[in-house]
Design an enzyme around this catalytic site. Structure first.
Site, mmCIF file in Angstrom:
data_model
loop_
_atom_site.group_PDB
_atom_site.id
_atom_site.type_symbol
_atom_site.label_atom_id
_atom_site.label_comp_id
_atom_site.label_asym_id
_atom_site.label_seq_id
_atom_site.Cartn_x
_atom_site.Cartn_y
_atom_site.Cartn_z
ATOM 1 N N ASP A 57 0.814 -1.209 0.000
ATOM 2 C CA ASP A 57 0.000 0.000 0.000
ATOM 3 C C ASP A 57 0.852 1.265 0.000
ATOM 4 O OD1 ASP A 57 0.731 -0.825 2.698
ATOM 5 O OD2 ASP A 57 -0.526 0.821 3.424
ATOM 6 N N GLU A 94 0.218 -1.079 5.798
ATOM 7 C CA GLU A 94 1.248 -0.579 6.696
ATOM 8 C C GLU A 94 1.079 0.911 6.960
ATOM 9 O OE1 GLU A 94 5.245 1.075 7.839
ATOM 10 O OE2 GLU A 94 3.950 1.554 6.137
#
Length: 569
Positions: free
Chosen positions: A163, A230
């Protein structure tokens, strides 16, 4: 009898001695003693082999595999292919948002199916070789089974995340190249995720691909895992991946864990250092709610909730946490390494002497050195930043509720409970001043409170995380020695006149997915094998980029690490 010249000379000497004696007597004795100590560098002198010892470059025993990898990665055609793979991954806008709903319900998660499909298409040999497991749908776990069982040779685990932080639509026009174009200008790869963390992700996949195509067969199991969130705390993928691996390998079941770092290779004090973060600061979001009775603005109280909240925020900002450099902080170890390995003329003598005093637990020296290194203040102190504030709905109504959120990153020496106690001590006098009830962090929630006083200040902690355990770095610690030897073998200093890199412990001021993996290994290291100074200034903002010349070398480092860890079986 002395002549006039001699008398004049004696008079001058007496005057000088009297001036010295007056100055000495006017100076407190403890200051004289401190200054004398302050000039003593102790063991923190150049070339002292007992401080920050270095291991030699570690060459893999399988020379043929290493040479095959080096030959492949030196080709221009290889550079073109890996750059194209990264630019293609950048083109997938795998943004993670703070307000994402559960996976499977919120359609914004579906972009991660595209990430998985892309890497499967680009790395068919990898996915034909590894076993792929999913943690909560989008957490990807690639396991390359070794010939030696995990209970005989603990696996190595390498982490990255899929991400990226969202791009604000209002800033798209500020980018040199569109954020999801993945543009390569011949020198720089532009785009969201280039540094954080898709370059790292591609490099890990490339290292597996290189090892497989070179004929490597691991003895030690190799695990590569990619989180999906994350950037928003990791609860949806980071924690499920950790739970999955803990269920498979158990406590302390992993040999070594490596994840992205914060500074990588950097030159300080005219010396190149490979900065391996061996710990992370803690984390806590503090919610402050001030509530009272409302009413018409034509008949206001002297201080309403917004005013009282402002008073609290002023108290917080006026009372920052103390900064100090202690021997428990990995930054002390970095400064020790620099004192020994940097050119003598480039390293301040005052820092050397402070280090010697800090090693002897001199609290004044801890505080003095923190002040001297003020530009690095948040490596040595707990940071606090008021990030959100709200209150009031209508201009002619007295607000019944005002609230604020404070983000804190905890110094390695402190704890969540110490930070909470500090805030309660700051806010208690304000509550008493305004005849309000203080509901502290450990008080019942507002809905369960037995207080009949509608005027109250409520404190709560969100996402509280203690500072990470400090991973071992001593010469006797095999995983760190292997990591250090690999760095010296695969990477080079930033200046051509330096022989090699100095590997040093460092501190990660932010958090990574490794916060979920403490039970799996003591040997957790955060390191990105490139010079990140310029890149980090652009991560999470406009014009994120990575230099192609550095990026194409990353897979050599990761493949060499796998080979060297395998040799230790």
């Amino acid at each position: 009898m002395a002549g006039p010249g001699v008398k004049l000379l004696l008079s001058a000497i007496l005057v000088a001695f009297a001036a010295f004696l007056y100055t000495f007597l006017e100076t407190p004795f403890n200051s004289i003693v401190f200054e004398a100590k302050n000039s003593n560098p102790g063991p923190y002198t150049p070339h002292n082999p007992s401080i920050c010892p270095q291991v030699p470059a570690l060459r893999p025993k399988n020379h043929e595999i290493e040479q095959s990898i080096l030959s492949k990665t030196s080709l221009e055609s290889y550079h073109k292919n890996i750059i194209t793979r990264l630019t293609g991954l950048i083109q997938i806008p795998s943004e993670s948002y703070d307000d994402l709903g559960p996976i499977g319900l919120d359609p914004r998660w579906d972009i991660f199916f595209s990430v998985e499909a892309y890497i499967k298409k680009e790395y068919p040999a990898v996915f034909e070789t590894v076993t792929l497991d999913h943690a909560n749908t989008h957490g990807l776990i690639l396991t390359w089974e070794g010939s030696v069982p995990p209970d005989k040779a603990k696996p190595i685990l390498m982490l990255a995340h899929q991400d990226v932080v969202p791009v604000l639509p209002e800033t798209v026009h500020e980018w040199t190249h569109p954020p999801y174009e993945g543009f390569f200008d011949g020198e720089i790869i532009w785009g969201r995720g280039a540094t954080d963390d898709k370059g790292y992700m591609i490099s890990l996949l490339e290292s597996l691909d290189l090892l497989i195509s070179s004929g490597f067969k691991p003895k030690r199991t190799v695990v590569v895992a990619f989180g999906c969130d994350e950037e928003i705390s990791g609860e949806n993928c980071g924690r499920p991946i950790s739970d999955f691996l803990h269920g498979r390998y158990g406590d302390d079941g992993i040999y070594l864990i490596i994840d992205e770092g914060s500074v990588g290779i950097q030159q300080e004090f005219n010396r190149s250092f490979a900065m391996v973060s061996v710990a992370e600061k803690g984390y806590i979001d503090v919610s402050i709610n001030v509530s009272s009775t409302g009413g018409h603005a034509s008949n206001p109280t002297e201080h309403n909730t917004i005013g009282i909240l402002s008073e609290i925020i002023t108290a917080i900002e006026s009372n920052p946490f103390e900064g100090k450099v202690t021997a428990a902080n990995p930054m002390f170890d970095f400064l020790s390494c620099a004192a020994v390995h940097a050119p003598k003329s480039s390293f301040p003598g005052s820092i050397r002497s402070h280090l010697a005093q800090i090693a002897s637990r001199n609290e004044k020296a801890e505080q003095d050195l923190a002040r001297e290194l003020d530009s690095l203040r948040y490596y040595f102190r707990t940071s606090q930043s008021v990030g959100k504030i709200s209150g009031g709905l209508k201009i002619n109504a007295i607000p019944e509720l005002a609230s604020a959120m404070v983000n804190l990153r905890l110094a390695v020496e402190t704890s969540v409970s110490a930070v909470q106690a500090h805030y309660e001590a700051l806010i208690s006098p304000i509550a008493r001043k305004h005849n309000m009830t203080l509901e502290g962090f450990n008080s019942p929630q507002a809905s369960q409170s037995t207080s009949t006083n509608p005027r109250k200040i409520s404190l709560s902690a969100i996402d509280a995380l203690e500072p990470a355990p400090v991973s071992p770095t001593t010469g006797e610690t095999e995983p760190f020695s292997i990591l250090s030897g690999t760095i010296k073998r695969a990477l080079r200093p930033l200046s051509a006149n330096e022989e090699d890199l100095i590997v040093t412990p460092y501190l990660m001021p932010a958090n990574t997915d490794t916060k979920f993996f403490w039970a799996l290994s003591r040997n957790i290291y955060r390191f990105t094998p490139i010079n990140l100074v310029e890149n980090l200034n652009r991560a999470h903002t406009v014009d994120e980029f990575i230099r192609a010349s550095e990026f194409v070398r990353e897979p050599v480092f990761f493949s060499t690490l796998v080979l060297n860890a395998d040799d230790a079986v």
